[in-house]
Write a protein that holds these residues in place. Sequence first.
Motif, PDB file in Angstrom:
ATOM      1  N   ALA A 145       0.831  -1.210   0.000  1.00 12.19           N
ATOM      2  CA  ALA A 145       0.000   0.000   0.000  1.00 12.19           C
ATOM      3  C   ALA A 145       0.863   1.258   0.000  1.00 12.19           C
ATOM      4  N   ARG A 146       1.881   1.304   0.878  1.00 11.30           N
ATOM      5  CA  ARG A 146       2.688   2.536   0.932  1.00 11.30           C
ATOM      6  C   ARG A 146       3.547   2.690  -0.320  1.00 11.30           C
ATOM      7  N   ALA A 147       3.984   1.549  -0.898  1.00 11.04           N
ATOM      8  CA  ALA A 147       4.781   1.629  -2.134  1.00 11.04           C
ATOM      9  C   ALA A 147       3.927   2.132  -3.295  1.00 11.04           C
ATOM     10  N   ALA A 148       2.674   1.645  -3.382  1.00 11.93           N
ATOM     11  CA  ALA A 148       1.788   2.039  -4.483  1.00 11.93           C
ATOM     12  C   ALA A 148       1.460   3.531  -4.401  1.00 11.93           C
ATOM     13  N   ILE A 149       1.131   3.999  -3.206  1.00 15.56           N
ATOM     14  CA  ILE A 149       0.755   5.410  -3.065  1.00 15.56           C
ATOM     15  C   ILE A 149       1.968   6.316  -3.257  1.00 15.56           C
ATOM     16  N   SER A 150       3.111   5.913  -2.763  1.00 17.77           N
ATOM     17  CA  SER A 150       4.282   6.776  -2.951  1.00 17.77           C
ATOM     18  C   SER A 150       4.673   6.825  -4.427  1.00 17.77           C
ATOM     19  N   ALA A 151       4.490   5.728  -5.150  1.00 24.66           N
ATOM     20  CA  ALA A 151       4.773   5.733  -6.595  1.00 24.66           C
ATOM     21  C   ALA A 151       3.825   6.690  -7.316  1.00 24.66           C
ATOM     22  N   PHE A 152       2.541   6.688  -6.911  1.00 24.74           N
ATOM     23  CA  PHE A 152       1.548   7.590  -7.513  1.00 24.74           C
ATOM     24  C   PHE A 152       1.895   9.048  -7.202  1.00 24.74           C
ATOM     25  N   ALA A 153       2.386   9.312  -5.987  1.00 25.54           N
ATOM     26  CA  ALA A 153       2.704  10.686  -5.553  1.00 25.54           C
ATOM     27  C   ALA A 153       3.924  11.259  -6.277  1.00 25.54           C
ATOM     28  N   LEU A 154       4.721  10.396  -6.901  1.00 28.91           N
ATOM     29  CA  LEU A 154       5.960  10.860  -7.543  1.00 28.91           C
ATOM     30  C   LEU A 154       5.705  11.895  -8.640  1.00 28.91           C
ATOM     31  N   GLN A 155       4.496  11.874  -9.235  1.00 35.54           N
ATOM     32  CA  GLN A 155       4.211  12.830 -10.308  1.00 35.54           C
ATOM     33  C   GLN A 155       4.167  14.275  -9.793  1.00 35.54           C
ATOM     34  N   LEU A 156       4.121  14.451  -8.451  1.00 33.91           N
ATOM     35  CA  LEU A 156       4.184  15.799  -7.868  1.00 33.91           C
ATOM     36  C   LEU A 156       5.632  16.226  -7.588  1.00 33.91           C
ATOM     37  N   ASP A 157       6.575  15.371  -7.935  1.00 31.52           N
ATOM     38  CA  ASP A 157       7.999  15.644  -7.728  1.00 31.52           C
ATOM     39  C   ASP A 157       8.330  15.974  -6.266  1.00 31.52           C
TER      40      ASP A 157
END
Lengths: 145, 108
Positions: free
Chosen positions: A21-33
Motif C-alpha cells: 500500500a505505501r509503495a503504491a501510493i508513494s509511486a503515484f505521488a511521484l508525479q508531484l515531484d
Amino acid sequence: MKVINKFSMNMVSCSANESFARAAISAFALQLDPTIEEISDIKTAVSEAVTNCIVHAYREATGKIYITAEILDNSSIRIRIKDRGCGIADVNKAMEPLYSSIGDERAGLGFSVMQTFMDKLTVRSKLDVGTTVTLVKHISPRFVK
Amino acid sequence: MSVEMKTTGEVLTAYLSGELDHHTAVAMRNQIDSSIELNMPTMLILDFSGITFMDSSGIGLIMGRYRVLSKSGAKLHISGVTPQIYKVMKLAGLERLSVLDETSIINR
C-alpha cells in the motif's frame, strides 16, 4: 480543489499488504515531484492508516481495505483509506498520543504520526460500519515546470 | 527484513535491516528476545543503519525491549538512525528515556 488524477485500489487486510500500500501510493505521488522527506512522510502516514485497519478495524477477522489517492490542482495529494470494520467508539480518545486500545507492543502513535507527517487528517467513523481516514499533503513545487 | 545478532563481552548488538512495520516487527522482536534470554547482556544496542523504512511499529519494538531489559537493570542504546526515522522516534519522546542522542543519527 480540482482533481487532476486519481487511482483506486482495494486489498485484503493482510499485514503483508502494508508495504504494498505505501509503495503504491508513494509511486503515484511521484508525479508531484516530492522530496525524499515528503515521500517518506507520505509512506509513513499511509503505513499507519493501513496498519490501523488491520490491527484495529478487522482485528482477528479479514476484510477489505479501500484506498483512493487523488492529485489535486494545488500540488497536493489526498489519500482516503477506508475499512468496513468495527469502527471507533471515541475518535478523540483514539487520536490521543500514546493511547492504544490493545497491548501487543502497539505504541498508540498511529494518528499522531499521521497528524505530524501530513498537512491534514480527517477521521470519520461509525461503530460496526467502519472508518475512513483522509490524509492530505501539499508538495512544494521545486522547479519551474 | 533480517536481524543479525552479535555479542561482544556483555554488550549485545542487533543489526536490523529492511523495512520495520507491523508485519515485520514480530519476527524481529522474537529473534532479539531469544538472544537477550540466551546472552543476558548488560547493554543492548539496536543498530538501525540497515533499516530503510520504519513506522510507529518500530517504537513498539523499542519500548518493548526497553521494558524487557529494565527488569534485569540492563541498558538500551539506539544507533544508525536516519533523520526520517529519527522524526518518528522524536515524536514518541524516546530522547527522554536516554536511549538515543545526536550520535545515534546518521546520514545516508
